[in-house]
Motif scaffolding. Structure first.
Motif: not given
Length: 112
Positions: A103-105, A108
């Motif tokens: 999710k973070q990738d 970003e």
């Protein structure tokens, strides 16, 4: 009055291509992470031969195990004598660990 923007279709097409390329790259990176975690201690159950761990493979954005008994170790199985061996859920745990990283990738990449 009518305003026409020259090249808007081409720009939209390029943005869609970039988005698709970014999504694929993030998916493949996370599949590699899951695979790498499967090869470390605790990532995959290891019996006498480590055959299950050695059967782990990834291709593109897919990760899996090649030995025929992998689902039985993951989900559990019945024994011939009527007993039951509970599942170890090693792949599920690995995916659950990766989920917030994935999710973070994605977030970003969207910000780029």
């Amino acid at each position: 009055m009518r305003i026409t923007i020259q090249g808007a279709d081409k720009l939209a097409r390029k943005l869609r291509e970039k988005s698709q390329t970014d999504f694929i790259a993030v998916s493949q990176k996370n599949a590699r992470d899951i695979y790498a975690r499967s090869q470390r201690a605790g990532g995959t159950p290891v019996g006498e031969t480590a055959q299950l761990r050695l059967s782990a493979k990834y291709q593109g954005d897919e990760v899996g195990y090649g030995v025929h008994y992998a689902p039985h170790v993951e989900y559990g199985h019945r024994l011939v004598n009527g007993g039951y061996v509970p599942g170890q859920y090693f792949l599920k745990q690995n995916v659950d660990t990766q989920r917030p990283i994935y999710k973070q990738d994605l977030l970003e990449k969207i910000r780029e």
